[in-house]
Write a protein that holds these residues in place. Structure first.
Motif, PDB file in Angstrom:
ATOM      1  N   ILE A   1       7.606  -2.845  -8.533  1.00 60.45           N
ATOM      2  CA  ILE A   1       6.577  -3.663  -7.877  1.00 60.45           C
ATOM      3  C   ILE A   1       5.797  -4.532  -8.857  1.00 60.45           C
ATOM      4  CG2 ILE A   1       6.359  -1.928  -6.071  1.00 60.45           C
ATOM      5  CD1 ILE A   1       3.624  -1.192  -7.252  1.00 60.45           C
ATOM      6  N   ALA A   2       5.797  -4.141 -10.129  1.00 66.43           N
ATOM      7  CA  ALA A   2       5.071  -4.904 -11.153  1.00 66.43           C
ATOM      8  C   ALA A   2       5.946  -5.029 -12.397  1.00 66.43           C
ATOM      9  CB  ALA A   2       3.747  -4.233 -11.491  1.00 66.43           C
ATOM     10  N   PRO A   3       7.085  -5.735 -12.289  1.00 70.68           N
ATOM     11  CA  PRO A   3       8.032  -5.780 -13.412  1.00 70.68           C
ATOM     12  C   PRO A   3       7.444  -6.368 -14.686  1.00 70.68           C
ATOM     13  CG  PRO A   3       8.632  -7.353 -11.696  1.00 70.68           C
ATOM     14  CD  PRO A   3       7.583  -6.469 -11.121  1.00 70.68           C
ATOM     15  N   GLY A   4       6.363  -7.163 -14.575  1.00 70.03           N
ATOM     16  CA  GLY A   4       5.708  -7.660 -15.773  1.00 70.03           C
ATOM     17  C   GLY A   4       5.130  -6.560 -16.634  1.00 70.03           C
ATOM     18  N   SER A   5       5.053  -5.332 -16.101  1.00 70.94           N
ATOM     19  CA  SER A   5       4.573  -4.181 -16.864  1.00 70.94           C
ATOM     20  C   SER A   5       5.509  -3.815 -18.002  1.00 70.94           C
ATOM     21  CB  SER A   5       4.435  -2.959 -15.948  1.00 70.94           C
ATOM     22  OG  SER A   5       3.570  -3.213 -14.870  1.00 70.94           O
TER      23      SER A   5
ATOM     24  N   PRO B   1       6.768  -1.524 -23.301  1.00 74.87           N
ATOM     25  CA  PRO B   1       5.588  -1.683 -22.446  1.00 74.87           C
ATOM     26  C   PRO B   1       4.801  -2.965 -22.703  1.00 74.87           C
ATOM     27  CG  PRO B   1       5.057  -0.252 -24.276  1.00 74.87           C
ATOM     28  CD  PRO B   1       6.526  -0.568 -24.393  1.00 74.87           C
ATOM     29  N   ASN B   2       4.272  -3.537 -21.639  1.00 70.24           N
ATOM     30  CA  ASN B   2       3.115  -4.428 -21.727  1.00 70.24           C
ATOM     31  C   ASN B   2       1.956  -3.550 -21.275  1.00 70.24           C
ATOM     32  OD1 ASN B   2       0.949  -6.219 -20.990  1.00 70.24           O
ATOM     33  ND2 ASN B   2       2.420  -7.899 -21.027  1.00 70.24           N
ATOM     34  N   GLY B   3       1.259  -2.966 -22.235  1.00 72.69           N
ATOM     35  CA  GLY B   3       0.335  -1.880 -21.952  1.00 72.69           C
ATOM     36  C   GLY B   3      -0.727  -2.200 -20.928  1.00 72.69           C
ATOM     37  N   LEU B   4      -1.336  -3.376 -21.031  1.00 69.90           N
ATOM     38  CA  LEU B   4      -2.406  -3.723 -20.105  1.00 69.90           C
ATOM     39  C   LEU B   4      -1.869  -3.918 -18.692  1.00 69.90           C
ATOM     40  CD1 LEU B   4      -5.341  -4.436 -19.512  1.00 69.90           C
ATOM     41  CD2 LEU B   4      -4.851  -6.790 -20.238  1.00 69.90           C
ATOM     42  N   LEU B   5      -0.765  -4.653 -18.556  1.00 69.48           N
ATOM     43  CA  LEU B   5      -0.199  -4.871 -17.224  1.00 69.48           C
ATOM     44  C   LEU B   5       0.294  -3.561 -16.622  1.00 69.48           C
ATOM     45  CD1 LEU B   5       1.716  -8.268 -17.511  1.00 69.48           C
ATOM     46  CD2 LEU B   5      -0.712  -7.815 -17.127  1.00 69.48           C
TER      47      LEU B   5
ATOM     48  N   TYR C   1       2.144  -4.722 -28.234  1.00 72.46           N
ATOM     49  CA  TYR C   1       2.531  -4.210 -26.921  1.00 72.46           C
ATOM     50  C   TYR C   1       1.358  -4.228 -25.934  1.00 72.46           C
ATOM     51  CZ  TYR C   1       7.152  -2.621 -28.499  1.00 72.46           C
ATOM     52  OH  TYR C   1       8.444  -2.565 -28.949  1.00 72.46           O
ATOM     53  N   ASN C   2       0.271  -4.880 -26.321  1.00 74.82           N
ATOM     54  CA  ASN C   2      -0.838  -5.115 -25.397  1.00 74.82           C
ATOM     55  C   ASN C   2      -1.468  -3.819 -24.898  1.00 74.82           C
ATOM     56  OD1 ASN C   2      -2.495  -7.024 -24.177  1.00 74.82           O
ATOM     57  ND2 ASN C   2      -1.191  -7.284 -22.377  1.00 74.82           N
ATOM     58  N   PHE C   3      -1.644  -2.853 -25.813  1.00 76.67           N
ATOM     59  CA  PHE C   3      -2.321  -1.615 -25.418  1.00 76.67           C
ATOM     60  C   PHE C   3      -3.674  -1.967 -24.802  1.00 76.67           C
ATOM     61  CE2 PHE C   3      -0.407   2.282 -27.716  1.00 76.67           C
ATOM     62  CZ  PHE C   3       0.880   1.828 -27.481  1.00 76.67           C
ATOM     63  N   PRO C   4      -4.058  -1.282 -23.734  1.00 72.59           N
ATOM     64  CA  PRO C   4      -5.200  -1.759 -22.942  1.00 72.59           C
ATOM     65  C   PRO C   4      -6.576  -1.495 -23.536  1.00 72.59           C
ATOM     66  CG  PRO C   4      -4.287   0.225 -21.966  1.00 72.59           C
ATOM     67  CD  PRO C   4      -3.352  -0.177 -23.071  1.00 72.59           C
ATOM     68  N   LEU C   5      -6.719  -0.486 -24.409  1.00 73.24           N
ATOM     69  CA  LEU C   5      -8.048  -0.092 -24.861  1.00 73.24           C
ATOM     70  C   LEU C   5      -8.273  -0.446 -26.322  1.00 73.24           C
ATOM     71  CD1 LEU C   5      -8.414   3.429 -23.222  1.00 73.24           C
ATOM     72  CD2 LEU C   5      -8.996   1.193 -22.285  1.00 73.24           C
ATOM     73  N   GLY C   6      -9.509  -0.773 -26.640  1.00 72.63           N
ATOM     74  CA  GLY C   6      -9.875  -1.064 -28.009  1.00 72.63           C
ATOM     75  C   GLY C   6     -10.012   0.200 -28.835  1.00 72.63           C
ATOM     76  N   ALA C   7     -10.116   0.014 -30.152  1.00 73.13           N
ATOM     77  CA  ALA C   7     -10.175   1.143 -31.073  1.00 73.13           C
ATOM     78  C   ALA C   7     -11.457   1.947 -30.942  1.00 73.13           C
ATOM     79  CB  ALA C   7     -10.013   0.649 -32.511  1.00 73.13           C
ATOM     80  N   ASP C   8     -12.462   1.418 -30.250  1.00 74.39           N
ATOM     81  CA  ASP C   8     -13.735   2.117 -30.133  1.00 74.39           C
ATOM     82  C   ASP C   8     -13.794   3.056 -28.930  1.00 74.39           C
ATOM     83  OD1 ASP C   8     -13.566  -0.085 -28.432  1.00 74.39           O
ATOM     84  OD2 ASP C   8     -15.732  -0.371 -28.359  1.00 74.39           O
ATOM     85  N   VAL C   9     -12.759   3.050 -28.082  1.00 72.63           N
ATOM     86  CA  VAL C   9     -12.778   3.881 -26.875  1.00 72.63           C
ATOM     87  C   VAL C   9     -12.298   5.292 -27.216  1.00 72.63           C
ATOM     88  CG1 VAL C   9     -11.835   4.200 -24.565  1.00 72.63           C
ATOM     89  CG2 VAL C   9     -12.395   1.902 -25.379  1.00 72.63           C
ATOM     90  N   PRO C  10     -13.053   6.316 -26.864  1.00 70.84           N
ATOM     91  CA  PRO C  10     -12.606   7.700 -27.124  1.00 70.84           C
ATOM     92  C   PRO C  10     -11.362   8.028 -26.305  1.00 70.84           C
ATOM     93  CG  PRO C  10     -14.959   7.618 -26.611  1.00 70.84           C
ATOM     94  CD  PRO C  10     -14.400   6.282 -26.266  1.00 70.84           C
ATOM     95  N   THR C  11     -10.443   8.746 -26.914  1.00 66.20           N
ATOM     96  CA  THR C  11      -9.228   9.176 -26.224  1.00 66.20           C
ATOM     97  C   THR C  11      -8.976  10.648 -26.519  1.00 66.20           C
ATOM     98  OG1 THR C  11      -7.984   8.217 -28.078  1.00 66.20           O
ATOM     99  CG2 THR C  11      -8.049   6.959 -26.032  1.00 66.20           C
ATOM    100  N   ASP C  12      -8.251  11.294 -25.624  1.00 68.52           N
ATOM    101  CA  ASP C  12      -8.009  12.734 -25.715  1.00 68.52           C
ATOM    102  C   ASP C  12      -7.100  13.088 -26.895  1.00 68.52           C
ATOM    103  OD1 ASP C  12      -9.542  13.370 -23.554  1.00 68.52           O
ATOM    104  OD2 ASP C  12      -7.875  13.527 -22.138  1.00 68.52           O
ATOM    105  N   PRO C  13      -7.092  14.369 -27.257  1.00 65.93           N
ATOM    106  CA  PRO C  13      -6.156  14.826 -28.300  1.00 65.93           C
ATOM    107  C   PRO C  13      -4.706  14.617 -27.886  1.00 65.93           C
ATOM    108  CG  PRO C  13      -7.863  16.466 -27.910  1.00 65.93           C
ATOM    109  CD  PRO C  13      -7.994  15.444 -26.811  1.00 65.93           C
ATOM    110  N   ILE C  14      -3.856  14.519 -28.893  1.00 64.97           N
ATOM    111  CA  ILE C  14      -2.414  14.436 -28.682  1.00 64.97           C
ATOM    112  C   ILE C  14      -1.770  15.600 -29.418  1.00 64.97           C
ATOM    113  CG2 ILE C  14      -0.319  13.116 -29.202  1.00 64.97           C
ATOM    114  CD1 ILE C  14      -1.808  10.592 -28.726  1.00 64.97           C
ATOM    115  N   ALA C  15      -0.875  16.306 -28.723  1.00 61.26           N
ATOM    116  CA  ALA C  15      -0.110  17.386 -29.337  1.00 61.26           C
ATOM    117  C   ALA C  15       1.170  16.823 -29.936  1.00 61.26           C
ATOM    118  CB  ALA C  15       0.212  18.459 -28.301  1.00 61.26           C
ATOM    119  N   LEU C  16       1.506  17.280 -31.147  1.00 63.06           N
ATOM    120  CA  LEU C  16       2.714  16.851 -31.822  1.00 63.06           C
ATOM    121  C   LEU C  16       3.550  18.072 -32.155  1.00 63.06           C
ATOM    122  CD1 LEU C  16       0.127  14.992 -32.975  1.00 63.06           C
ATOM    123  CD2 LEU C  16       1.966  13.853 -34.178  1.00 63.06           C
TER     124      LEU C  16
END
Length: 988
Positions: A614-618, A672-676, A242-257
């Motif tokens: 406006i950006a249907p390729g997303s 999603p196309n995550g990056l677009l 799904y073309n997620f925009p960030l690599g595995a080395d980028v810090p990301t915030d917590p997620i609540a489940l």
């Protein structure tokens, strides 16, 4: 103030409960009628529940029910005005509050009213709820109390004979609960009521409906006929697909489940780290895997939903801490509670402040619209929006029926809040899987053979590689790479031969979707133009992602944690997987936003609908499949049985929704196309923020004048027609223009395809497959500020349905029957990060023209393209434009085309906020020069020739041949991006 009083059917009965039984009970409060209704609603097959009056000596004094008394907001202030503005307006309004305490002093309850209600509750009931972990405060406006049945009756003004303890039969899967007949008396300042019991009607609805003959697989793209053909992919592989925009080395915030229970925490944590190791991830510490609510059994069973959720998040955002909020279902007080308290604990967690939450749990009981229960549920998710939390909820696995066996389409009301992002389900098939799926194998063969009619919709759905270039190898046992060939609606219901035939109705095999009649259409769907489709109600899902079908997720096995299996990983899915995947994507978006100096997204559904316009390729536009699974049940043989029902027959009625072009009630906006999508969201957010700071930087293209549209500036405009061919009449102020358009070719380029082609890994073979597909016609006009504008196509007035979403970005579509006229600016306005000057802009190109091309970008003084008073077409204009040319970061004042079929990328330097940027194209093979402004181009048959076509957000296509050539407007696709180069350049 919501409608009251209410009966037990409002709390537990379902939005379907407008029966005569309900009406009679509401009016009479008759105890005998109440017992009759309870027996009817909560029996299962021919098994009746055990119903005991609270006045009976056999009812234990320690039978409890927990209730939340929900107050109105301080001074009856409504949260709606703050939440109904644009995303930037919401963020600016929330930013005015210096702290959460400051925010909830306004949007929480009045302290005096709260203290009065708390004081009216028996102290032992209030203290017990507090001990169980329920959050009572003026901020969350809720006073929780855990009553004995006697206290419950007394507090709400009921006779003890009108309160019942219901023990469902063992086949129902439900716990004992408390019910009542008659009306409840509420404290005067209480507007909402929540009874924390998960109770569902188990008796099927026996309805006279017309059955539809069933054979095989009702769905498409969900039928790989051998286990090896079904792919089991790691969540990381799905995210990459799904073309997620960030690599595995980028810090990301917590997620609540939000989880039901988190039993055996020690064993779960150990197994979770083994799973991470198995899929190539580093282990985590206990601080990165926190259970924040619920008292759970150290020896208890871990359920598959939990291991599914934590595995998805681990694979998609491996650096995000997981914060688990479980139901407060401590036995014996609340043996089967709802997720209400878990959501509330997450929204009001002042220590962890989670900004993203994912859940697969609605409240099982369907409160009647407008009731005090419904009001409490609605306001809960407004609290989430006010807390700036992005709430993701699985749309459900019950298809269009919502698992109500009444023969028609339904939506679970507590699964459809407009302040949550509702995630539907799809199935993905690669080439090998498609060749082994009887529902799509013939279509796959056509695609491999290069049939453009087959491939064109597959590209819209996310295909990036020419099918003949795809690998036909069988997937590995645990695939670390996933490549989509087909993406279809998740619909895995199967009809199996037998006597009688078995069909898996009720077995959680289909992504839910439909119309939630209990909610008015939210603003973002109204602006998108969905009122007719949804009859003025809330449509769902909003978006979708892989759930199950031909591809499963490789996740930690709950059986392994429970010691009943030695297999660590297994395949699982459902919209319960799609929701945490989208939550993980949102967490990556938040990282990008913070990196670019923006606030976190919070409630951002409206941004997604703007991006889709406006950006249907997303979005990958899922166009195949359906969620048709409506059915009814019967005690008389229908020829079909279901493993879900005991002693009953089932029959399908064929009602539901199919996927199609654009938004649909089976897959929403798409996957999603995550990056677009990240690029589009960034551009939209900065544009909105900049407009708040200085509205003059980007004047609207069109303004609504009450009866129609008028030009928002003195400007040049393109008028481009697609469809079956038409005569277009333009009313521009006191003059009119008439032009004719031929039909668009079958595979003429769309905004979605143009934007998709601007990916470095988009196969040149796909771009070339759809070369030389002519568009309709494009006209050009200079329009004065405040000049009226109207579009008529073959005598039909064009309706600019989505103009409020697209107009700030330089175009608006007028729809008239099957034809469409896009009004667009031929220039870009630089909406830079923070409105800063001297910035870098990204230029992306895809060349589908065979000649040698060169592009020049230059700055003009106004939206009509003048430079120092020289209009386009003036003899000195070319020299003036060359003097205004932007330099690339390599110091060149022009950009060479990347070559036939190829992708190219460069950057411009020295771009200032509000710059108006125009383009010139040089065909170096023929020596021809073309401008974005048609009045500077050649004249053919007495008309200036337009060589530019708008494809959405700062994206255009050029025609590189004198006289208009083949009118495909894809010889050079060009996109300007003013925000991706900011911060760490993650989106470049």
């Amino acid at each position: 103030m919501p409608n009251s009083p209410s009966t037990f059917l409002d709390a537990y009965g379902a939005g379907l409960s407008t029966s005569q039984q309900y009406q009679t009970l509401s009016q009479t409060g008759n105890s005998a009628a109440a017992v009759s209704v309870l027996n009817t609603l909560f029996s299962y097959g021919d098994h009746a529940p055990s119903i005991t009056s609270a006045s009976s000596s056999s009812v234990s004094s320690t039978t409890y029910v927990t209730v939340g008394l929900v107050l109105d907001r301080n001074n009856n202030i409504s949260a709606d005005p703050l939440l109904s503005g644009t995303w930037a307006q919401r963020q600016a309004a929330l930013d005015q509050y210096s702290s959460p305490a400051d925010l909830w002093a306004t949007y929480g309850a009045n302290t005096g009213d709260y203290n009065t209600v708390q004081g009216s509750v028996p102290s032992d009931a209030f203290l017990l709820a507090n001990q169980l972990g329920y959050l009572s405060s003026a901020a969350d406006r809720t006073v929780w109390a855990t009553f004995t049945v006697a206290e419950f009756a007394q507090f709400f003004g009921l006779a003890s004979t009108d309160v019942y303890v219901v023990t469902p039969n063992s086949n129902s899967g439900q716990a004992t609960f408390v019910a009542w007949a008659g009306s409840l008396t509420l404290p005067s300042s209480v507007s909402g009521l929540w009874v924390d019991q998960n109770v569902s009607i188990t008796t099927p609805h026996l309805i006279n409906s017309t059955a539809v003959p069933l054979t095989g697989l009702p769905g498409i793209g969900n039928g790989a006929n051998s286990t090896p053909a079904q792919t089991v992919a790691t969540p990381a592989a799905v995210a990459a697909n799904y073309n997620f925009p960030l690599g595995a080395d980028v810090p990301t915030d917590p997620i609540a489940l939000v989880e039901n229970t988190v039993n055996n925490q020690a064993g779960l944590f150990a197994a979770y780290n083994l799973y991470r190791q198995q899929v190539g991830l580093s282990p985590v510490t206990q601080a990165q895997f926190q259970v924040l609510s619920g008292t759970t059994d150290p020896q208890g069973v871990v359920i598959p939903e939990l291991t599914l959720d934590i595995s998805i998040v681990a694979g998609a955002v491996p650096n995000s801490t997981q914060l688990l909020y479980s139901f407060l279902n401590t036995y014996p007080y609340n043996a089967n509670s709802t997720p209400f308290s878990a959501y509330q604990l997450a929204f009001f967690d002042t220590t962890n402040h989670p900004s993203v939450i994912t859940s697969s749990y609605p409240a099982v009981g369907q409160a009647s619209a407008g009731s005090v229960f419904d009001w409490a549920w609605q306001e809960l998710f407004k609290d989430g929006a006010l807390a700036n939390v992005s709430v993701h909820m699985a749309a459900g696995d019950e298809g269009a029926s919502a698992n109500f066996p009444n023969g028609t389409v339904n939506v679970a009301h507590t699964h459809s809040s407009p302040f949550t992002l509702l995630v539907g389900g799809t199935s993905i098939a690669g080439l090998y899987t498609a060749q082994n799926d009887t529902t799509i194998e013939q279509t796959a063969a056509l695609a491999v053979a290069g049939d453009p009619a087959t491939i064109f919709p597959l590209v819209a759905a996310g295909l990036k590689t020419l099918p003949s270039h795809l690998s036909a190898a069988a997937p590995a046992a645990m695939a670390t790479v996933l490549t989509t060939m087909f993406e279809t609606v998740w619909q895995s219901i199967a009809v199996e031969s037998g006597t009688p035939t078995s069909v898996s109705f009720g077995s959680h095999q289909t992504g839910s979707g439909g119309v939630a009649t209990g909610w008015s259409i939210p603003d973002y769907q109204q602006a998108f133009g969905l009122s007719t489709l949804t009859n003025g109600n809330r449509g769902m899902p909003d978006v979708a992602a892989l759930s199950s079908g031909d591809t499963y997720y490789a996740v930690l096995s709950a059986d392994y944690v429970n010691g009943t299996s030695t297999t660590l990983l297994h395949g699982d899915g459902g919209t319960s997987a799609a929701a945490p995947l989208w939550a993980s994507l949102t967490t990556q978006f938040n990282a990008v936003f913070v990196d670019q100096g923006l606030p976190k997204l919070g409630y951002y559904n409206d941004l997604l609908y703007i991006a889709a316009v406006i950006a249907p390729g997303s979005f990958n536009d899922v166009q195949l499949g359906n969620n048709d699974n409506s059915y009814f049940t019967s005690t008389t043989s229908t020829g079909y049985t279901s493993p879900y029902y005991d002693h009953l027959y089932v029959a399908g009625t064929g009602e539901g929704y199919s996927a199609g072009l654009g938004y649909d009630l089976a897959s929403g906006l798409g996957t999603p196309n995550g990056l677009l999508l990240a690029r589009a969201l960034s551009a939209i957010a900065h544009s909105q923020v900049n407009s708040l700071a200085d509205p003059s930087t980007s004047p609207p293209m069109l303004d609504a004048d009450g009866s129609g549209w008028e030009s928002g500036a003195d400007q040049a405009l393109l008028f481009q027609t697609t469809g079956n061919g038409a005569t277009v009449h333009l009313d521009l102020g006191d003059h009119a223009t008439l032009f004719s358009s031929g039909a668009s070719a079958s595979y003429s380029w769309t905004s979605r395809l143009a934007q998709q082609s601007l990916q470095s890994d988009f196969d040149p073979g796909l771009a070339l497959l759809f070369d030389k597909q002519g568009q309709g016609a494009v006209s050009y006009a200079r329009v004065a500020n405040n000049e009226t504008l109207a579009v008529t196509v073959d005598g039909v007035a064009g309706q600019a349905t989505q103009a409020s979403l697209s107009d700030p970005y330089g175009f608006a579509d007028f729809f008239a029957g099957s034809d469409q006229v896009r009004v667009a600016r031929p220039v870009a306005i630089a909406e830079t990060v923070g409105g800063q000057d001297d910035q870098v802009a990204v230029v992306r190109m895809r060349q589908v023209g065979e000649n040698s091309l060169q592009l020049t970008l230059y700055k003009v003084d106004d939206l009509a393209g003048t430079i120092d008073g020289l209009a386009p077409g003036h003899p000195a204009y070319a020299a003036a434009a060359q003097g205004r040319a932007y330099l690339t970061t390599y110091g060149a004042n022009s950009i060479s085309g990347p070559g036939y079929g190829q992708f190219g990328y460069t950057e411009l330097q020295g771009v200032n906020a509000g710059d108006i940027i125009a383009m010139r194209l040089d065909n170096q093979t023929t020596g021809a020069v073309f401008w974005a402004f048609a009045n500077a181009n050649e004249v053919v048959n007495g008309q200036k020739v337009g060589h530019l076509w708008n494809y959405g957000l700062n994206t255009w296509g050029w025609e590189d041949t004198y006289g208009g050539g083949d009118h495909d407007y894809n010889d050079l696709i060009v996109q300007l991006d003013f925000t991706s180069a900011s911060g760490h350049h993650w989106l470049v």
